[in-house]
Design a protein around this motif. Sequence first.
Motif, PDB file in Angstrom:
ATOM      1  N   THR A 196     -39.548  80.367  74.532  1.00 48.51           N
ATOM      2  CA  THR A 196     -39.018  79.088  74.085  1.00 48.51           C
ATOM      3  C   THR A 196     -39.268  78.888  72.599  1.00 48.51           C
ATOM      4  O   THR A 196     -38.378  78.512  71.854  1.00 48.51           O
ATOM      5  CB  THR A 196     -39.701  77.941  74.850  1.00 48.51           C
ATOM      6  OG1 THR A 196     -39.491  78.179  76.230  1.00 48.51           O
ATOM      7  CG2 THR A 196     -39.104  76.624  74.464  1.00 48.51           C
ATOM      8  N   PHE A 220     -38.086  74.875  84.424  1.00 42.96           N
ATOM      9  CA  PHE A 220     -37.573  73.739  85.191  1.00 42.96           C
ATOM     10  C   PHE A 220     -37.701  74.004  86.690  1.00 42.96           C
ATOM     11  O   PHE A 220     -38.137  73.163  87.454  1.00 42.96           O
ATOM     12  CB  PHE A 220     -36.112  73.448  84.818  1.00 42.96           C
ATOM     13  CG  PHE A 220     -35.981  72.498  83.652  1.00 42.96           C
ATOM     14  CD1 PHE A 220     -37.007  72.352  82.725  1.00 42.96           C
ATOM     15  CD2 PHE A 220     -34.838  71.737  83.476  1.00 42.96           C
ATOM     16  CE1 PHE A 220     -36.888  71.472  81.649  1.00 42.96           C
ATOM     17  CE2 PHE A 220     -34.714  70.850  82.406  1.00 42.96           C
ATOM     18  CZ  PHE A 220     -35.730  70.723  81.490  1.00 42.96           C
ATOM     19  N   ARG A 259     -35.977  78.080  79.764  1.00 40.00           N
ATOM     20  CA  ARG A 259     -35.919  76.689  80.185  1.00 40.00           C
ATOM     21  C   ARG A 259     -35.655  76.579  81.683  1.00 40.00           C
ATOM     22  O   ARG A 259     -36.298  75.821  82.400  1.00 40.00           O
ATOM     23  CB  ARG A 259     -34.826  75.966  79.408  1.00 40.00           C
ATOM     24  CG  ARG A 259     -34.807  74.491  79.687  1.00 40.00           C
ATOM     25  CD  ARG A 259     -33.613  73.875  79.033  1.00 40.00           C
ATOM     26  NE  ARG A 259     -32.458  74.725  79.290  1.00 40.00           N
ATOM     27  CZ  ARG A 259     -31.210  74.310  79.326  1.00 40.00           C
ATOM     28  NH1 ARG A 259     -30.929  73.083  79.070  1.00 40.00           N
ATOM     29  NH2 ARG A 259     -30.227  75.132  79.585  1.00 40.00           N
ATOM     30  N   PHE A 319     -42.217  70.388  80.428  1.00 40.03           N
ATOM     31  CA  PHE A 319     -41.799  71.353  79.436  1.00 40.03           C
ATOM     32  C   PHE A 319     -42.514  71.091  78.103  1.00 40.03           C
ATOM     33  O   PHE A 319     -43.077  71.986  77.490  1.00 40.03           O
ATOM     34  CB  PHE A 319     -40.286  71.240  79.261  1.00 40.03           C
ATOM     35  CG  PHE A 319     -39.742  72.265  78.353  1.00 40.03           C
ATOM     36  CD1 PHE A 319     -39.392  73.515  78.835  1.00 40.03           C
ATOM     37  CD2 PHE A 319     -39.601  72.000  77.006  1.00 40.03           C
ATOM     38  CE1 PHE A 319     -38.902  74.472  77.988  1.00 40.03           C
ATOM     39  CE2 PHE A 319     -39.123  72.962  76.155  1.00 40.03           C
ATOM     40  CZ  PHE A 319     -38.771  74.198  76.646  1.00 40.03           C
ATOM     41  N   LEU A 357     -33.373  81.308  75.241  1.00 45.15           N
ATOM     42  CA  LEU A 357     -33.842  79.936  75.408  1.00 45.15           C
ATOM     43  C   LEU A 357     -33.476  79.389  76.780  1.00 45.15           C
ATOM     44  O   LEU A 357     -34.282  78.752  77.450  1.00 45.15           O
ATOM     45  CB  LEU A 357     -33.240  79.033  74.316  1.00 45.15           C
ATOM     46  CG  LEU A 357     -33.694  79.306  72.888  1.00 45.15           C
ATOM     47  CD1 LEU A 357     -32.933  78.427  71.907  1.00 45.15           C
ATOM     48  CD2 LEU A 357     -35.192  79.077  72.738  1.00 45.15           C
ATOM     49  N   ASP A 358     -32.241  79.663  77.213  1.00 42.55           N
ATOM     50  CA  ASP A 358     -31.792  79.135  78.500  1.00 42.55           C
ATOM     51  C   ASP A 358     -32.592  79.720  79.653  1.00 42.55           C
ATOM     52  O   ASP A 358     -32.961  79.022  80.593  1.00 42.55           O
ATOM     53  CB  ASP A 358     -30.307  79.451  78.717  1.00 42.55           C
ATOM     54  CG  ASP A 358     -29.424  78.581  77.834  1.00 42.55           C
ATOM     55  OD1 ASP A 358     -29.955  77.607  77.265  1.00 42.55           O
ATOM     56  OD2 ASP A 358     -28.228  78.883  77.697  1.00 42.55           O
ATOM     57  N   PHE A 377     -32.969  68.681  76.866  1.00 46.80           N
ATOM     58  CA  PHE A 377     -34.235  68.040  77.218  1.00 46.80           C
ATOM     59  C   PHE A 377     -34.181  66.577  76.872  1.00 46.80           C
ATOM     60  O   PHE A 377     -33.427  66.159  76.009  1.00 46.80           O
ATOM     61  CB  PHE A 377     -35.395  68.598  76.380  1.00 46.80           C
ATOM     62  CG  PHE A 377     -35.534  70.056  76.492  1.00 46.80           C
ATOM     63  CD1 PHE A 377     -35.953  70.629  77.664  1.00 46.80           C
ATOM     64  CD2 PHE A 377     -35.235  70.864  75.404  1.00 46.80           C
ATOM     65  CE1 PHE A 377     -36.079  71.989  77.766  1.00 46.80           C
ATOM     66  CE2 PHE A 377     -35.358  72.226  75.496  1.00 46.80           C
ATOM     67  CZ  PHE A 377     -35.774  72.787  76.680  1.00 46.80           C
ATOM     68  N   TRP A 405     -42.532  82.345  79.446  1.00 47.17           N
ATOM     69  CA  TRP A 405     -41.541  81.302  79.161  1.00 47.17           C
ATOM     70  C   TRP A 405     -41.876  80.567  77.865  1.00 47.17           C
ATOM     71  O   TRP A 405     -40.996  80.224  77.089  1.00 47.17           O
ATOM     72  CB  TRP A 405     -41.505  80.292  80.320  1.00 47.17           C
ATOM     73  CG  TRP A 405     -40.832  80.812  81.546  1.00 47.17           C
ATOM     74  CD1 TRP A 405     -39.749  81.662  81.603  1.00 47.17           C
ATOM     75  CD2 TRP A 405     -41.180  80.521  82.910  1.00 47.17           C
ATOM     76  NE1 TRP A 405     -39.415  81.900  82.919  1.00 47.17           N
ATOM     77  CE2 TRP A 405     -40.270  81.213  83.741  1.00 47.17           C
ATOM     78  CE3 TRP A 405     -42.158  79.730  83.502  1.00 47.17           C
ATOM     79  CZ2 TRP A 405     -40.315  81.138  85.132  1.00 47.17           C
ATOM     80  CZ3 TRP A 405     -42.210  79.642  84.886  1.00 47.17           C
ATOM     81  CH2 TRP A 405     -41.296  80.348  85.692  1.00 47.17           C
ATOM     82  N   SER A 440     -38.571  67.526  81.681  1.00 50.64           N
ATOM     83  CA  SER A 440     -38.807  67.697  80.245  1.00 50.64           C
ATOM     84  C   SER A 440     -40.249  67.366  79.874  1.00 50.64           C
ATOM     85  O   SER A 440     -40.797  67.927  78.931  1.00 50.64           O
ATOM     86  CB  SER A 440     -37.866  66.803  79.440  1.00 50.64           C
ATOM     87  OG  SER A 440     -36.527  67.110  79.715  1.00 50.64           O
TER      88      SER A 440
END
Lengths: 64, 415
Positions: B177, B203, B199, B245, B195-196, B90, B173, B242
């Motif tokens: 996270t 995104f 993310r 996010f 986490l991936d 990020f 999500w 980001s």
Amino acid sequence: MKVIVDLQLCEGNARCMEAAPEVFEVRDDDKAHLLTDHPPESLREKVKLAVRMCPRQAITLKEE
Amino acid sequence: MEKQFSLDTIDVIGPDHYARNGYPHPEWTYLRKHKPVFWCEHPNTDPFWAITKHADIVHISRQPRLFLNGPRLLVFINEPGMDLAPTPPFRHLLDMDPPEHGEYRAIVSRKFTPRGVRELESQIDAIAKKVLDDVTGRDRCDFVLDISSKIPLAVIAELLGVPHEDWEQLFQWTNETIGGTDPEFQQGASVQETLDRARLGLFQYFTDMVAQRIKRPTGDITSIVANAKVNGQPLPQLELLSYFFLLVVAGNETTRNATTGGLLALIENPDQWERLRKNPSLIKSAVEEIVRWTTPVIQFARTAAQDTEIRGQKIKAGESVCLFYPSANRDEEVFGEPFKFDIGRNPNPHIAFGIGEHFCLGANLARLELEVIFRQLVERMEYAELAGPVERLRSSFVGGIKHMPIRMKLNPARN
Ligand code: HEM
Ligand code: SF4
């Protein structure tokens, strides 16, 4: 004592106005305006509280 | 009575410690008194200075060019299965330093001033009312799942212009996270995979939304960020995504935990609940006290750009300092009776929202949300008590309560 507000940092959170309404006024532009930049000694404690409460640390108190 | 610890074994950073015991207040109290700038080593992270005094956190936070956010945002404990050297996934406000930081922050800051958020009050009021209406008539609920987690999510989703049918997905999500280190949210996957997955989901979602808002801007924050320019250029892809996010994640778990912890504090201090019921005008100071009391963000870190000193302790360039906000908010030198929950506390110079350059952008929004929620709770909740143990999140970043079963009597709204 002289009070300075850094307008780059100020984001109009108005904590200063709660602490010392005699000195600070947040206007429609979301910035703190000084009602006086040389507040009387009697307001010292209130101004110090404003400095402490300002979340952006935008207020400086200078001795003269 | 003050508890004694050995500096060789004292633990203020291990996530298991937080899951089991909640915040390590006895440890922090000991450090504030005996070792306020304390060199911490932990097998699963780089060493750091633990900063536990209010004045020191303020001193560090107001010098953003000396103490940088960029190199190390927080003290993250590596877990088995974690990628030990991830490329930074990020780049958002919290990773940026001056002068770049200010330019990015200014893109949306006006939306978050007290004046900016006041426009949202009636929407927040309606969201909170609906959430409470949905559980009215029941005599038990999980306060986290049924109430405190729903409101902040709905508010930020509304602000960003996310359509209602996508809110559940957004919620998942977010949980993954922040709770990625907690087994409940991993669904059999490793920390890194969890986490991936979250993310990438976020995104992709916002990539699509940005494309729509560039074509057809509305007044929402997504449109503002999607069409923003820094130095005359649109935001690069990583910084753009980001931004969303950060907005989604930052406002959710934090406000949820202040709400949950706030109700818990009122349950444990019935005199304060009664006091608020009798004096609704105390709501603003009650909210400040709830935020101080719960301090949902445990820590962020800064890295020294050059050699310096804190409280006489030499700090070398490149070393990091970890700012423990909950400790600062119990500092005996700043708060009278810091371990007393007092909804009338005034002044209340807590730093649960941080201070200075990175001061929480959403603080005014969070305050308003909490005001609305607790105003309605005080009005409608005749009583509430714990109906089982409080379950805590396994995280040393956000102090989370995962589940809080309560027995309650919730009345219908008055009007
Ligand atoms: C009770 C709720 C909340 C708490 C305790 C909290 C706490 C914090 C803290 C401690 C920081 C770092 C401050 C520093 O480094 O000095 C922060 C930053 C931030 N918060 Fe919050 N927050 C809350 C709610 C929200 C909400 C509702 C939003 C809404 C969008 C939000 C958005 C942000 C953003 C964008 C930043 C980064 C600001 C920057 O780096 O310039 N927060 N928050
Ligand atoms: S408290 Fe600080 S940031 Fe807020 S209006 Fe006053 S000077 Fe500006």
